[in-house]
Design a protein around this motif. Structure first.
Motif, short mmCIF file in Angstrom:
data_model
loop_
_atom_site.label_atom_id
_atom_site.label_comp_id
_atom_site.label_asym_id
_atom_site.label_seq_id
_atom_site.Cartn_x
_atom_site.Cartn_y
_atom_site.Cartn_z
N TRP A 125 22.18 38.31 8.13
CA TRP A 125 20.73 38.16 7.92
C TRP A 125 20.00 38.01 9.25
CZ3 TRP A 125 17.88 33.41 8.60
CH2 TRP A 125 16.53 33.54 8.27
N ARG A 129 17.36 40.77 10.26
CA ARG A 129 15.95 40.34 10.23
C ARG A 129 15.36 40.45 11.63
NH1 ARG A 129 12.24 37.15 6.98
NH2 ARG A 129 10.79 36.26 8.44
N HIS A 374 16.31 30.87 -2.98
CA HIS A 374 17.00 30.52 -1.73
C HIS A 374 18.25 29.73 -2.10
CE1 HIS A 374 13.68 30.92 1.52
NE2 HIS A 374 13.31 31.63 0.47
N CYS A 441 7.90 36.66 4.63
CA CYS A 441 7.90 38.12 4.57
C CYS A 441 7.69 38.76 5.94
CB CYS A 441 6.78 38.58 3.63
SG CYS A 441 6.59 40.36 3.62
#
Ligand code: HEM
Length: 497
Positions: A125, A129, A374, A441
């Motif tokens: 991630w 990201r 989450h 986001c």
């Protein structure tokens, strides 16, 4: 003898009932250290509560009864519901690093394969990201450099509205197509024609998977249901769709790769391939590979299409029901254009009413009422509570966006909530459509640009009217992963300038 048998068997029944009650009481008592919550049924826990069609109402009542932190459980899986602006900040910002994982369940591990950004956790991630954020920034996405790509998509979109000649029309498909095309320009450096068969195919498959995701969600808590004969929970259908999407994306990526010029990376895919090659050459440790790239492109499609399209669809509905506000936006658009044909994102600053209306659309539309779940991989202490590792943590943003203690008459559309006495825009921390914390986001600036440019362009060229002036379209929708309006038609009547 028969008396003896009756005595023993009566006692056996009593003992059995007593043991059962004891067992149930043990199993159903909330775990010590957890926040309060409703008692659940044996085995299924609070499943019946979570199966109700409008979870916003269920969660509102739970918050009223138990407070901002509520413990639930389904199939032995602990669930933490987080309500209210303060608790959301405490859990997802102050303890953001601990709660920045995704739950290790069917949707994440099988549908998302735990890859790329949306469904990954940990190193995968972080790396993906980081890649998305830095490369979107370098490509100027959300800034004026990328604006032309968004504007390019507006013309064919307005042509579709024009072709309806003011007749009843459901804008859903053309709004979704326009938003997907902008993602295509980020990923593939090009847009598709609305009628392109591959493009139509992939949009339909994404759409179908959004629809069936509700049926598969129970498998997140009862994994054995995945392989039941007859596929009653649509897991097989959902995974088949994932495969079909991957086949199309793989073909597109391969085609794209053939025209890659390393000195001129055009888009996200070029940049990913080049970064991966460099890392492989230099031997740098990486989680990047071709399968992650496929998922990354899928993430941008899923993250960037439905959300923005749904926001625009709510916008159209609110403004049909409030023609006076539509007129105010129109007047602001025309006075800002000053003879130009197209607004720029830079004009937004000088358009306070339009900006406030967009903020109100995001608040009232509340398109991601529970964000995405989450999780935490380690035990976390929250005040006097201990949250066990592997909890499914649900951020209830709806508890903020529709809270009557924050917003007077929260279900009314009132852009003035975001204007001060001087008519300037007020940004309020209680508005969090893109959420908060480390998983916020990454497409926020792009989404804001899309909503502003599309909405103002529609209003510049068309008056949006109901199909029946006596009966305004309802403001009801379906609560799934996103909150989507029920199917409806509107009329787009060309303005005479
Ligand atoms: C109005 C439009 C949009 C809204 C309301 C919205 C909202 C959200 C929300 C609430 C999340 C979940 C954050 C979390 O799990 O904590 C999210 C995640 C995400 N969004 Fe958006 N989004 C929008 C547009 C976009 C666009 C245009 C893109 C594509 C560029 C995008 C890409 C993503 C991705 C990749 C994630 C996953 C982030 C992660 O897991 O780290 N979104 N979005």
């Amino acid at each position: 003898m028969s008396f003896f048998v009756t005595l023993v068997s009566d006692n056996l029944v009593t003992i059995a009932i007593f043991l059962l009650v004891l067992l149930l009481a043990r199993r159903l008592r909330p775990r010590p250290g957890l926040p309060p919550g409703p008692r659940g049924w044996p085995f299924v826990g609070n499943l019946f509560l979570l199966m109700k069609p409008d979870k916003r109402e269920v969660f509102r009542k739970l918050r009223q009864k138990y407070g901002d932190l509520v413990s639930l459980s389904v199939g032995g899986q602990p669930i933490l519901l987080v309500n209210g602006v303060d608790k959301l900040h405490e859990v997802f910002v102050d303890h953001g690093k601990e709660f920045d994982k995704r739950p290790q369940v069917f949707t994440v591990l099988k549908v998302g394969q735990g890859k790329a950004v949306v469904h990954s956790s940990g190193h995968v991630w972080k790396e993906h990201r980081g890649f998305v954020l830095s490369n979107m920034k370098e490509l100027g996405i959300g800034k004026t450099t990328f604006q032309q790509n968004v504007v390019e998509e507006i013309k064919p979109f307005l042509d579709v509205l024009d072709s309806t000649k003011g007749d009843d029309f459901d804008p859903r498909f053309c709004v979704q197509t326009a938003m997907s095309n902008i993602i295509c320009s980020i990923c593939f450096g090009k847009r598709f024609e609305y009628e392109d068969p591959d493009f139509k195919d992939i949009l339909n498959i994404f759409d179908e998977n959004m629809r069936i995701s509700g049926s598969t969600s129970i498998v997140n808590y009862f994994p054995f249901l995945e392989n039941l004969p007859g596929d009653p929970f649509k897991c097989g259908a959902c995974l088949d769709n994932v495969d079909k999407i991957q086949v199309i994306l793989k073909r597109w990526i391969e085609r794209h790769r053939k025209t890659l010029d390393p000195s001129k990376p055009r888009d996200i895919i070029d940049r990913y391939i080049l970064e991966l090659e460099t890392k492989r050459k230099t031997g740098e440790a990486t989680t990047m590979d071709e399968t992650q790239l496929l998922k990354l492109v899928g993430d941008l499609f899923v993250g960037g299409t439905e959300t923005t399209a749904t926001t625009l669809r709510w916008a159209l509905l609110f403004l049909v029901r409030h023609p006076e506000m539509q007129q105010r936006i129109y007047e602001e658009v025309i006075s800002t254009l000053k003879g130009r044909t197209q607004l720029s994102i830079l004009d937004k600053k000088g358009m306070p009413f339009t900006s406030a209306a967009i903020l109100e659309i995001q608040r009232l539309g509340d398109i991601a009422p529970f964000v995405l779940p989450h999780s935490n991989f380690e035990e976390v202490t929250l005040g006097k509570y201990t949250i066990p590792a592997g909890c499914v943590v649900i951020p209830n943003v709806n508890s903020v966006h529709h809270d009557p203690d924050i917003w007077e008459h929260p279900l009314e559309f009132r852009p003035s909530r975001f204007l001060d006495n001087n008519g300037s825009v007020v940004n309020r921390k209680e508005l969090m459509p893109f959420f908060i914390g480390p998983r916020m986001c990454p497409g926020k600036s792009l989404a804001k640009m899309e909503v502003f440019l599309f909405l103002t362009s529609i209003i510049q060229h068309f008056e949006i009217l109901p199909t029946d002036s006596e009966r305004l379209p309802a403001l009801e929708g379906h609560v799934g992963i996103t909150y989507v309006p029920h199917p409806h038609s509107l009329r787009f009547v060309k303005r005479r300038h």
